[in-house]
Enzyme design. Structure first.
Site, short mmCIF file in Angstrom:
data_model
loop_
_atom_site.label_atom_id
_atom_site.label_comp_id
_atom_site.label_asym_id
_atom_site.label_seq_id
_atom_site.Cartn_x
_atom_site.Cartn_y
_atom_site.Cartn_z
N ARG A 266 0.65 6.09 -18.92
CA ARG A 266 0.22 6.62 -17.62
C ARG A 266 -1.31 6.64 -17.56
NH1 ARG A 266 -0.19 11.83 -16.95
NH2 ARG A 266 1.73 12.35 -18.06
N TYR B 200 -2.09 0.81 10.03
CA TYR B 200 -0.69 0.73 9.63
C TYR B 200 -0.05 2.12 9.81
CZ TYR B 200 3.28 0.47 6.40
OH TYR B 200 4.52 0.53 5.84
N ASP C 45 -9.30 -0.83 4.38
CA ASP C 45 -8.01 -1.41 3.99
C ASP C 45 -8.13 -2.91 4.25
OD1 ASP C 45 -5.40 -2.38 3.85
OD2 ASP C 45 -4.54 -0.48 4.53
N LYS D 270 1.09 -7.68 -0.57
CA LYS D 270 0.87 -8.76 0.41
C LYS D 270 0.23 -9.99 -0.26
CE LYS D 270 2.15 -5.47 3.29
NZ LYS D 270 3.12 -4.56 2.86
C1 LIG Z 1 -2.52 -2.79 6.18
C2 LIG Z 1 -1.54 -2.12 5.29
N1 LIG Z 1 -1.96 -1.16 4.45
C3 LIG Z 1 -1.11 -0.52 3.61
C4 LIG Z 1 0.23 -0.82 3.61
C5 LIG Z 1 1.16 -0.08 2.68
O1 LIG Z 1 1.46 -0.87 1.59
P1 LIG Z 1 2.82 -0.73 0.71
O2 LIG Z 1 3.94 -1.14 1.60
O3 LIG Z 1 2.58 -1.63 -0.44
O4 LIG Z 1 2.93 0.72 0.33
C6 LIG Z 1 0.71 -1.81 4.46
C7 LIG Z 1 2.15 -2.14 4.46
O5 LIG Z 1 2.62 -2.93 5.24
C8 LIG Z 1 -0.20 -2.47 5.32
O6 LIG Z 1 0.22 -3.42 6.18
#
Ligand SMILES: Cc1ncc(COP(=O)(O)O)c(C=O)c1O
Length: 382
Positions: free
Chosen positions: A49, A101, A173, A198
């Site tokens: 961890r 998101y 992000d 992604k």
């Molecule tokens: C722009 C963006 N940030 C964060 C996330 C969250 O990621 P995760 O699904 O890996 O938790 C997503 C998920 O689609 C996203 O599109």
């Protein structure tokens, strides 16, 4: 390493031969604990961890790819965003892009706000609105650019200057662009977050997240959160992302070429309205895209007028899969209102510009002619 160009970094940063065996791929260290060499002495690791050799390599690679000084990986993109805000205190104020998101909004509104941290949503594409919203208690401005799914851009450099003048940090992000097409730290931001699920993984076979910091205090802060809160990425998932990273520049090039071709095709179609793709000259922030991005990416959205029309379109697709997520090699189409943005209320969706007829596409790396033919036959069914 930092002198190398991008594709070289993607193949080699953090991914050097294993010192023990010479294996050219980073071994997957499936060990929860490590033998100590004495009291309070170890070989660099004591408990997975707190640190794991496979995870270390991924974190090294990510720091290099984003030009950061440290990186920490988490069990999902949401776990990374949770870690981002975990070190805020009661009374702190956070400004957040108003069309991020929806999972981020759910986390902020339904969990983070319970700790007395005030989250305020602002249109970060409007610099005057950002400046007006900054308060003495503002500690963080969290920006998603391009926004999901409306593809609205925010000026990272200008927002960073504003934030720094008021003693706040900026986190970006960068999931939609990938580290290949946008470098928020070089533009002045302090912290980058990714859903590695992604483009970094790129093959839709793992969930993960990352935070990349630029300052020495980020190392202390995010390592503590990773170790104390424990939302770590498993060694095998780290390996998948390391493998994905090696081909990411190539993949992103193909994603983008296809994205541009699909956007140009859709721009001519009479059944398509409100087409949003930053690479089209008609996009209101095309100039900003040219300035702050190294490409236009492969995410786009458009409106088919009604939920029924969107349903007929999704049902008729043959190559595009009706699925949420993005950034994998396969092309995906999704109905934003009932998938990625289902966590918002109808009012919040309307305010974010997400309509019942909206479709979001993540363009994969298939042959673009096949993708366009698939869209054409599905649009004929609308
Ligand atoms: C722009 C963006 N940030 C964060 C996330 C969250 O990621 P995760 O699904 O890996 O938790 C997503 C998920 O689609 C996203 O599109």
């Amino acid at each position: 390493m930092s002198n190398y160009k991008y594709s070289t970094l993607a193949v080699h940063a953090g991914q050097y031969p294993d010192p023990l065996t010479g294996a050219v791929n980073v071994p997957v260290y499936l060990s929860s604990t490590f033998e100590l060499t004495g009291i309070g002495a170890d070989r660099g690791w004591d408990y997975s961890r707190a640190g794991n050799p496979t995870r270390d390599r991924l974190e090294e690679a990510l720091a290099a790819l984003e030009g950061g000084s440290c990186a920490y990986v988490f069990a999902s993109g949401m776990a990374a965003i949770s870690a981002l805000v975990a070190m805020l205190h009661t009374g702190d104020h956070v400004l957040c892009s108003h069309n991020v998101y929806a999972g981020t909004v759910r986390l902020f509104n339904q969990i983070v706000s319970h700790y007395g941290i005030e989250i305020e949503y602002v249109d970060t594409s409007d610099l005057k609105a950002v400046e007006a919203a900054i308060r003495p208690a503002t500690k963080l401005i969290h920006v998603e650019t391009p926004s999901n799914p409306t593809m609205v851009l925010s000026d990272i450099h200008a927002i960073s200057e504003l934030a720094h003048a008021h003693g706040a940090e900026v986190s970006v992000d960068n999931t939609f662009m990938s580290p290949v097409l946008q470098s928020p730290l070089a533009l002045g931001a302090d912290i980058v977050v990714h859903s590695t699920t992604k483009y970094l993984n790129g093959h839709s076979d793992g969930i993960g997240g990352a935070i990349i910091g630029s300052k020495p205090e980020h190392k202390d802060r995010f390592w503590l959160v990773q170790k104390a809160a424990g939302g770590i990425l498993s060694p095998f998932e780290c390996f998948l992302v390391l493998r994905g990273i090696k081909t990411m520049p190539l993949r992103v090039k193909q994603h983008e070429e296809n994205g541009r071709a699909v956007a140009e095709y859709l721009a001519t179609h009479t059944k398509v309205s409100r087409l949003a793709y930053p690479g089209l000259k008609s996009h209101p922030q095309y100039e900003l895209a040219l300035k702050q991005q190294k490409g236009f990416g492969s995410m786009l959205s458009f409106d088919l007028g009604s939920r029924e029309a969107a349903g007929r379109f999704l049902g008729a697709l043959k190559i595009f899969l009706n699925a949420e997520s993005l950034g994998g090699v396969e092309s995906l189409a999704s109905h934003s209102a009932t998938t990625t943005h289902a966590a918002l209320t109808a009012g919040e969706r309307a305010a974010a510009g997400i309509t019942e007829g909206m479709i979001r596409l993540s363009i994969g790396i298939e042959d673009k002619e096949d993708l366009i033919a698939d869209l054409e036959q599905a649009l004929a069914a609308v």
